[in-house]
Design a protein around this motif. Structure first.
Motif, short mmCIF file in Angstrom:
data_model
loop_
_atom_site.label_atom_id
_atom_site.label_comp_id
_atom_site.label_asym_id
_atom_site.label_seq_id
_atom_site.Cartn_x
_atom_site.Cartn_y
_atom_site.Cartn_z
N GLU A 275 0.81 -1.20 -0.02
CA GLU A 275 -0.09 0.01 -0.08
C GLU A 275 0.89 1.29 -0.27
O GLU A 275 0.61 2.26 -0.61
N GLY A 276 2.03 1.32 0.51
CA GLY A 276 3.01 2.30 0.41
C GLY A 276 3.57 2.61 -0.81
O GLY A 276 3.54 3.48 -1.29
N ASN B 238 -0.27 8.84 3.35
CA ASN B 238 -1.03 9.32 4.52
C ASN B 238 -1.44 7.93 5.20
O ASN B 238 -2.57 7.18 4.61
N ILE B 239 -0.97 7.62 6.35
CA ILE B 239 -1.45 6.35 7.09
C ILE B 239 -2.53 6.85 8.00
O ILE B 239 -2.39 7.60 9.05
N GLU B 240 -3.78 6.24 7.89
CA GLU B 240 -4.81 6.79 8.88
C GLU B 240 -4.87 6.19 9.92
O GLU B 240 -4.99 7.07 11.30
N PRO C 42 -2.06 4.47 12.11
CA PRO C 42 -0.76 3.90 12.36
C PRO C 42 -0.69 2.88 13.40
O PRO C 42 0.25 1.79 13.25
N GLU C 43 -1.41 2.78 14.46
CA GLU C 43 -1.40 2.01 15.49
C GLU C 43 -1.85 0.49 15.00
O GLU C 43 -1.06 -0.64 15.35
N ASP C 44 -2.90 0.26 14.02
CA ASP C 44 -3.25 -1.00 13.83
C ASP C 44 -2.34 -1.61 12.71
O ASP C 44 -2.16 -2.63 12.52
N LEU C 45 -1.91 -0.68 11.85
CA LEU C 45 -0.53 -0.92 10.79
C LEU C 45 0.49 -1.62 11.59
O LEU C 45 1.25 -2.70 11.07
N LEU C 46 1.08 -0.98 12.72
CA LEU C 46 2.09 -1.31 13.41
C LEU C 46 1.81 -2.59 13.98
O LEU C 46 2.72 -3.62 14.06
N GLN C 47 0.74 -2.91 14.39
CA GLN C 47 0.26 -4.19 14.84
C GLN C 47 0.23 -5.33 14.08
O GLN C 47 1.13 -6.39 14.12
N LEU D 79 6.96 2.70 12.85
CA LEU D 79 6.69 2.49 11.42
C LEU D 79 7.89 2.74 10.42
O LEU D 79 8.44 2.28 9.48
N GLN D 80 8.48 4.21 10.75
CA GLN D 80 9.44 4.70 10.00
C GLN D 80 10.77 3.63 10.15
O GLN D 80 11.65 3.55 9.32
N THR D 81 10.97 3.32 11.56
CA THR D 81 12.01 2.52 11.66
C THR D 81 11.85 1.14 10.91
O THR D 81 12.80 0.67 10.47
N LEU D 82 10.83 0.47 11.14
CA LEU D 82 10.45 -0.69 10.54
C LEU D 82 10.92 -0.72 8.85
O LEU D 82 11.26 -1.63 8.32
N PHE D 83 10.16 0.52 8.42
CA PHE D 83 10.30 0.49 6.77
C PHE D 83 11.47 1.20 6.28
O PHE D 83 11.79 1.17 5.08
N GLY D 84 12.39 1.60 7.16
CA GLY D 84 13.61 2.27 6.59
C GLY D 84 13.56 3.53 6.17
O GLY D 84 14.09 3.72 5.14
N ILE D 85 12.57 4.37 6.47
CA ILE D 85 12.13 5.64 5.66
C ILE D 85 12.13 6.89 6.74
O ILE D 85 11.63 7.93 6.57
#
Length: 327
Positions: free
Chosen positions: A149-150, A231-233, A235-240, A299-305
């Motif tokens: 999705e990104g 735009n991540i609406e 982020p908590e759900d996506l991180l889980q 999420l930025q840390t996990l995705f390297g962005i």
């Protein structure tokens, strides 16, 4: 005392006379850098412009010294590309322009209207396919840790009408585009850019068109925050979901610090822990906002962005026609 003063005076007069004989006098002539007629003329021109009111912009092709064929040739040389001029002219010709010219001839009483011009719809379709192939391959190759999705959000940004029209405008296509309206719309500018890419593919090959997309479209990602484009609406759900996919424990928010409680300047510092490791932290005026900010940081840390991530490589080469790229 008087004799001493007179001797000094005579000596000064003598030295002054000698200096005049040694150094010739120069005639200094005054010179004004701005003439007296400039200010009144500018005021009069400004008064006349205000009296006429706002004027409709005139196309550059309306000037006497306009040479359309020379401009097409110069366009290719500026971009260091070899275009076939008939294809390039077709890429800049909109279907609305041909319809407008046919209507003009019918108004003049010409029955058999025959305008020997082709519109750029076919070239735009070819260019759209090339842009989509290379942009998708470039985004996946440059940001491999990003989810699908990104990737889709970034590709949508790069292929949007506003982005493509922005690129076309700064490449100088506004005056070359043959459209029914002037200035041309963003949609016409975007279609024209795709058509130019299609014309380049037919003139110089698929690799040159891929490099064109890389140099003028993909480079818009340089020094851009990925989260501004995606735009991540929630982020908590996506991180889980990401932690579950990576077989990690569920993230746990913990309060690291706070100040200004029960005031309008309250601030909370929240950290997210996963398997007893800090994966993200953030600030906010309340705890839910701080948790959301910390989730975005994780999420930025996990995705390297992160902002300090390694710059994107804009020197990658095309491997084959399926838009596979290598370093």
């Amino acid at each position: 005392m008087k004799i001493f003063n007179m001797s000094i005076l005579r000596t000064s007069v003598t030295l002054l006379a000698l200096s005049k004989t040694l150094v010739p006098t120069q005639n200094l002539v005054g010179c004004r850098t701005i003439k007296r007629w400039v200010a009144p003329t500018l005021r009069e021109l400004n008064r006349r412009a205000k009296k006429l009111g706002p004027q409709k912009p005139e196309p550059r092709s309306g000037f006497v010294e306009w040479n359309y064929r020379a401009e097409l040739f110069a366009f290719g040389k500026r971009l260091q590309e070899d275009f076939q001029l008939p294809l390039l002219q077709t890429a800049f010709t909109q279907q609305s322009y041909i319809a407008k010219e046919e209507a003009k001839q019918r108004e003049l009483g010409i029955e058999d209207v025959d305008i020997k011009m082709s519109h750029n719809n076919e070239l735009a379709a070819v260019g759209d396919r090339i842009v989509k192939e290379y942009v998708e391959a470039f985004v996946v190759h440059s940001l491999p840790k990003l989810p699908a999705e990104g990737h889709k959000a970034i590709v949508s940004y790069l292929m949007s009408t506003d982005t493509l029209s922005h690129v076309a405008l700064h490449l100088g296509m506004k005056e070359l585009l043959l459209d029914a309206d002037y200035p041309p719309s963003n949609e016409s500018m975007a279609e024209s850019l795709k058509a130019v890419i299609g014309a380049l593919e037919k003139s110089s090959g698929i690799e040159r068109s891929y490099m064109f997309v890389r140099d003028f479209i993909c480079t818009l990602l340089n020094q851009r925050d990925i989260l501004d484009l995606w735009n991540i609406e929630n982020p908590e759900d996506l991180l889980q979901q990401q932690c579950k996919a990576r077989k990690l424990a569920a993230p746990e928010p913990r309060l690291l610090g706070d100040c200004g409680k029960n005031t309008v300047l309250a601030a909370y510092h929240v950290g997210l822990y996963c398997d007893k490791k800090l994966i993200g932290k953030g600030f906010g005026e309340d705890i839910p906002t701080a948790v959301k900010t910390a989730s975005l940081d994780a999420l930025q840390t996990l995705f390297g962005i992160h902002d300090n991530m390694k710059p994107l490589n804009f020197k990658i080469q095309v491997e084959n026609k399926t838009a596979k790229i290598n370093k």
